[in-house]
Design a protein around this motif. Sequence first.
Motif, mmCIF file in Angstrom:
data_model
loop_
_atom_site.group_PDB
_atom_site.id
_atom_site.type_symbol
_atom_site.label_atom_id
_atom_site.label_comp_id
_atom_site.label_asym_id
_atom_site.label_seq_id
_atom_site.Cartn_x
_atom_site.Cartn_y
_atom_site.Cartn_z
ATOM 1 N N LEU A 76 0.804 -1.213 0.000
ATOM 2 C CA LEU A 76 0.000 0.000 0.000
ATOM 3 C C LEU A 76 0.843 1.271 0.000
ATOM 4 C CD1 LEU A 76 -2.720 -1.094 2.564
ATOM 5 C CD2 LEU A 76 -2.944 -0.977 0.081
ATOM 6 N N ALA A 77 2.172 1.125 -0.093
ATOM 7 C CA ALA A 77 3.042 2.296 -0.089
ATOM 8 C C ALA A 77 2.661 3.234 -1.231
ATOM 9 C CB ALA A 77 4.501 1.855 -0.231
ATOM 10 N N GLY A 78 2.527 4.508 -0.899
ATOM 11 C CA GLY A 78 2.169 5.507 -1.902
ATOM 12 C C GLY A 78 0.685 5.698 -2.088
ATOM 13 N N ALA A 79 -0.128 4.768 -1.544
ATOM 14 C CA ALA A 79 -1.584 4.880 -1.698
ATOM 15 C C ALA A 79 -2.243 5.451 -0.455
ATOM 16 C CB ALA A 79 -2.187 3.511 -2.011
ATOM 17 N N GLN A 80 -1.448 5.718 0.590
ATOM 18 C CA GLN A 80 -2.030 6.218 1.825
ATOM 19 C C GLN A 80 -1.144 7.294 2.441
ATOM 20 O OE1 GLN A 80 -2.347 2.477 3.866
ATOM 21 N NE2 GLN A 80 -0.290 2.571 4.704
ATOM 22 N N LEU A 81 -1.798 8.189 3.170
ATOM 23 C CA LEU A 81 -1.112 9.300 3.818
ATOM 24 C C LEU A 81 -1.643 9.408 5.236
ATOM 25 C CD1 LEU A 81 0.715 11.939 3.351
ATOM 26 C CD2 LEU A 81 -1.479 13.109 2.993
ATOM 27 N N PRO A 82 -0.781 9.354 6.269
ATOM 28 C CA PRO A 82 -1.292 9.479 7.629
ATOM 29 C C PRO A 82 -1.665 10.927 7.949
ATOM 30 C CG PRO A 82 1.107 9.309 7.654
ATOM 31 C CD PRO A 82 0.673 9.110 6.229
ATOM 32 N N THR A 83 -2.726 11.113 8.710
ATOM 33 C CA THR A 83 -3.049 12.426 9.250
ATOM 34 C C THR A 83 -2.917 12.357 10.760
ATOM 35 O OG1 THR A 83 -5.403 11.809 9.155
ATOM 36 C CG2 THR A 83 -4.556 13.198 7.387
ATOM 37 N N TYR A 84 -2.361 13.418 11.327
ATOM 38 C CA TYR A 84 -1.974 13.396 12.733
ATOM 39 C C TYR A 84 -2.919 14.177 13.643
ATOM 40 C CZ TYR A 84 2.255 11.549 10.631
ATOM 41 O OH TYR A 84 3.133 10.777 9.906
ATOM 42 N N SER A 85 -3.875 14.881 13.051
ATOM 43 C CA SER A 85 -4.828 15.619 13.880
ATOM 44 C C SER A 85 -6.093 15.881 13.084
ATOM 45 C CB SER A 85 -4.226 16.951 14.358
ATOM 46 O OG SER A 85 -3.926 17.791 13.257
ATOM 47 N N HIS A 86 -7.170 16.158 13.828
ATOM 48 C CA HIS A 86 -8.446 16.551 13.243
ATOM 49 C C HIS A 86 -8.816 17.923 13.789
ATOM 50 C CE1 HIS A 86 -8.831 12.456 11.837
ATOM 51 N NE2 HIS A 86 -8.788 11.988 13.068
ATOM 52 N N ALA A 87 -9.313 18.782 12.938
ATOM 53 C CA ALA A 87 -9.783 20.103 13.349
ATOM 54 C C ALA A 87 -11.251 20.208 12.984
ATOM 55 C CB ALA A 87 -8.972 21.203 12.659
ATOM 56 N N ALA A 88 -12.065 20.740 13.886
ATOM 57 C CA ALA A 88 -13.501 20.834 13.628
ATOM 58 C C ALA A 88 -14.067 22.124 14.204
ATOM 59 C CB ALA A 88 -14.234 19.643 14.221
ATOM 60 N N ALA A 89 -14.878 22.803 13.397
ATOM 61 C CA ALA A 89 -15.708 23.916 13.862
ATOM 62 C C ALA A 89 -17.150 23.421 13.753
ATOM 63 C CB ALA A 89 -15.478 25.160 13.012
ATOM 64 N N TRP A 90 -17.603 22.765 14.781
ATOM 65 C CA TRP A 90 -18.923 22.110 14.791
ATOM 66 C C TRP A 90 -19.597 22.469 16.120
ATOM 67 C CZ3 TRP A 90 -20.433 18.074 11.135
ATOM 68 C CH2 TRP A 90 -21.702 17.533 11.380
ATOM 69 N N GLY A 91 -20.685 23.214 16.046
ATOM 70 C CA GLY A 91 -21.358 23.672 17.255
ATOM 71 C C GLY A 91 -20.979 25.082 17.633
ATOM 72 N N SER A 92 -19.886 25.588 17.086
ATOM 73 C CA SER A 92 -19.464 26.970 17.275
ATOM 74 C C SER A 92 -18.502 27.313 16.148
ATOM 75 C CB SER A 92 -18.779 27.170 18.634
ATOM 76 O OG SER A 92 -17.463 26.675 18.610
ATOM 77 N N GLY A 93 -18.143 28.599 16.055
ATOM 78 C CA GLY A 93 -17.212 29.020 15.015
ATOM 79 C C GLY A 93 -15.772 28.742 15.369
ATOM 80 N N ALA A 94 -15.527 28.348 16.629
ATOM 81 C CA ALA A 94 -14.159 28.087 17.063
ATOM 82 C C ALA A 94 -13.669 26.749 16.541
ATOM 83 C CB ALA A 94 -14.081 28.122 18.586
ATOM 84 N N LEU A 95 -12.402 26.711 16.184
ATOM 85 C CA LEU A 95 -11.804 25.488 15.663
ATOM 86 C C LEU A 95 -11.213 24.690 16.825
ATOM 87 C CD1 LEU A 95 -11.553 24.442 12.744
ATOM 88 C CD2 LEU A 95 -9.215 25.320 12.724
ATOM 89 N N VAL A 96 -11.671 23.466 16.980
ATOM 90 C CA VAL A 96 -11.203 22.584 18.053
ATOM 91 C C VAL A 96 -10.292 21.530 17.436
ATOM 92 C CG1 VAL A 96 -11.879 20.946 19.833
ATOM 93 C CG2 VAL A 96 -13.285 22.980 19.396
#
Length: 368
Positions: A68-88
Amino acid sequence: MDAPLDYDVVVIGGGAAGTAAALALSRYTRLRVALVERRLFEDFRAGESVSASLLSLLDYLGVPRAALAGAQLPTYSHAAAWGSGALVMRETIFSSQGNTLQLDRRRYDTILLDQAARAGVALYRPAEVVQLAHGEAWRLQLLVGGKALDLSARYLVDCSGKSALVVKKRGRPVHTEDGLVALYGYYDLGAPTFLPQQTLVETTEHGWYYVTPLPGDKVAVAFITDTDILKRLALNEADNWRAQGLATPHVGRIMARLPAPAAMRHYAIHSRVASLPDSENWTAAGDAAVCFDPISSMGIGQAVSAGIHAARVAEATLLGDTSMARQYNRSLFDNFETYLHMRQGYYAAEQRWPDAPFWQRRSKRQTR
């Protein structure tokens, strides 16, 4: 007329569920297995985000992680503005499941199909199912390279995605909960991405945005809404799509730096579940059986797991045991019910637009 090619199990559809079913059958049974896929995966494909727990399922299926090398990229965090305008922010390093993986679905699905072929699965691709007849043995007529080819199968596994070829052919009831759609813009940066390796979710009056980097210096931007709202806002028009995105505080800052999209794609992602038979010689998995709102993160991993279970149902049924089919079918409805409660909790957290149709529709469960 030539005699049909005989198989014990034919899997229709070579996506996440279909390749999992075919690989499980080939690795763990002596059944003769064929897989039919109508596309070459030359186009963009949605469903790019998955938990790293997928890797243990692929280990079970005998797929080398190096493949699967080259077909995937890890992500290390999630950011969400859900329920307010602030990014969590939430760091995935603190998750018990580890990093999220963002997949290049074209490459990923092609790799798994190649793994299935290497495991002994007879692969027909690109092949269109033009005739399908149910009986003690299924009869399929395929169109492969402009030529007709006949197959027979003692058992079918419908992994044909939202087209649900066998589910529809057999007239099975399908419960649909909503009219959700996703409009994707795919962007090719042509250089290392300026985005951090994180996903971003942001709500608006009319739905919510999802932004993620992809392997190969690409970015996907999706807007999740209802079919009628998508049409009313005319978001299929490039200028409207860009204006709507730029109007958001967080997604807008990203879209302002993106080039014109390399492609725009529209996907129906209605939440739904099919009623499958307990004692016929077929079952279904993946989107052909059950489909979830992407906010639930029950996408590819769920499809792979369902494909593995469908393979077990196929083997057991061919051995004369239908109890596993009953358990599998019950589990689909149980999982769907659990998902609906979870989905309601997610949407209840956003209270800023109580009169907007998109959010109003999700303020409470629909009655069945």
